[in-house]
Enzyme design. Structure first.
Site: not given
Ligand code: DX5
Ligand code: ZN
Length: 219
Positions: A38, A36, A177-178, A139, A67, A69, A34, A9
């Site tokens: 937001m 993200d 993820d996370g 998640m 992804h 969000m 990946h 990510s």
């Molecule tokens: C969080 C994201 C993730 C994030 C994960 O909302 O969707 O993709 O980058 O980060 P790590 O692997 O550090 O938990």
């Molecule tokens: Zn993500």
């Protein structure tokens, strides 16, 4: 247990060196990138969007796993597809018409993923909906930030979803993820995860070196 795939990510990448970071994970055999997105509404933070994706698309060959969000993601699906996404994952909690949004992703010729937040039960995804998906993202932290701790109760959700997918005779990959890192890889692998998103575990410190260690653990 077979091999699981890695989706670094870029949220945790060094943005001063974004091109090099992406090149490093591609060279080290990452399966997906990946990305993200937001919006500051669905999640508390804001990351990056179409101009960044369009720019990195010029050099990267890797599958772009976007992804979203984002509240009412259907507003941006076509643009995401046009700027270089290969797969688009939306949140079940973010739209009033998840079926239409998934159909729109497919109409754009892209792979469609659906994500559920930690408090959303696996049962919230109906069998009919599941059958339409190319990816199911569970998640394992609250979406919004990298570097959080893996939520333990996710393990049961992964197992439950894996069983449902198998019982239905489907082959949809489960992405997590996370909080995935060297200490949690085995837990999610055993529970049935197929694709591991990793942000801080890949990009903190030496990216290429981290990828080597993590790839080994994912064999
Ligand atoms: C969080 C994201 C993730 C994030 C994960 O909302 O969707 O993709 O980058 O980060 P790590 O692997 O550090 O938990
Ligand atoms: Zn993500």
């Amino acid at each position: 247990m077979g091999k699981v795939k890695i989706a670094p990510s870029i949220l945790s990448a060094d943005f001063n060196e974004l091109g090099r970071e992406i090149h490093d994970v591609e060279t080290e055999g990452a399966d997906y990138l990946h990305i993200d997105v937001m919006d500051g509404v669905f999640v508390p933070s804001i990351s990056f969007g179409m101009p960044v994706i369009k720019s990195i698309r010029k050099k990267a060959k890797i599958f772009f796993d976007v992804h979203m969000m984002v509240t009412k993601p259907e507003r941006y699906i076509k643009e995401m597809a046009d700027c270089g996404a290969d797969g688009i994952t939306i949140h079940l909690e973010a739209t009033d018409d998840v079926d239409a949004a998934i159909d729109l992703i497919h109409e754009c010729g892209k792979k469609a993923g659906l994500s559920i937040k930690p408090e959303t039960p696996v049962s919230a995804v109906s069998d009919e909906l599941l059958k339409k998906l190319d990816l199911l993202l569970i998640m394992t932290v609250q979406p919004g930030f990298g570097g959080q701790k893996y939520i333990e109760s996710s393990t049961e959700k992964i197992k439950e979803m894996k069983k449902r997918i198998n019982d239905l005779g489907l082959s949809i990959p489960i992405q997590v993820d996370g909080g995935i890192n060297a200490s949690t890889i085995d837990i999610v692998k055993e529970a049935g995860a197929d694709i591991l998103v990793m942000g801080s575990a890949v990009f903190e410190g030496n990216t290429a070196g981290n990828m080597k260690v993590l790839s080994e653990k994912c064999q």
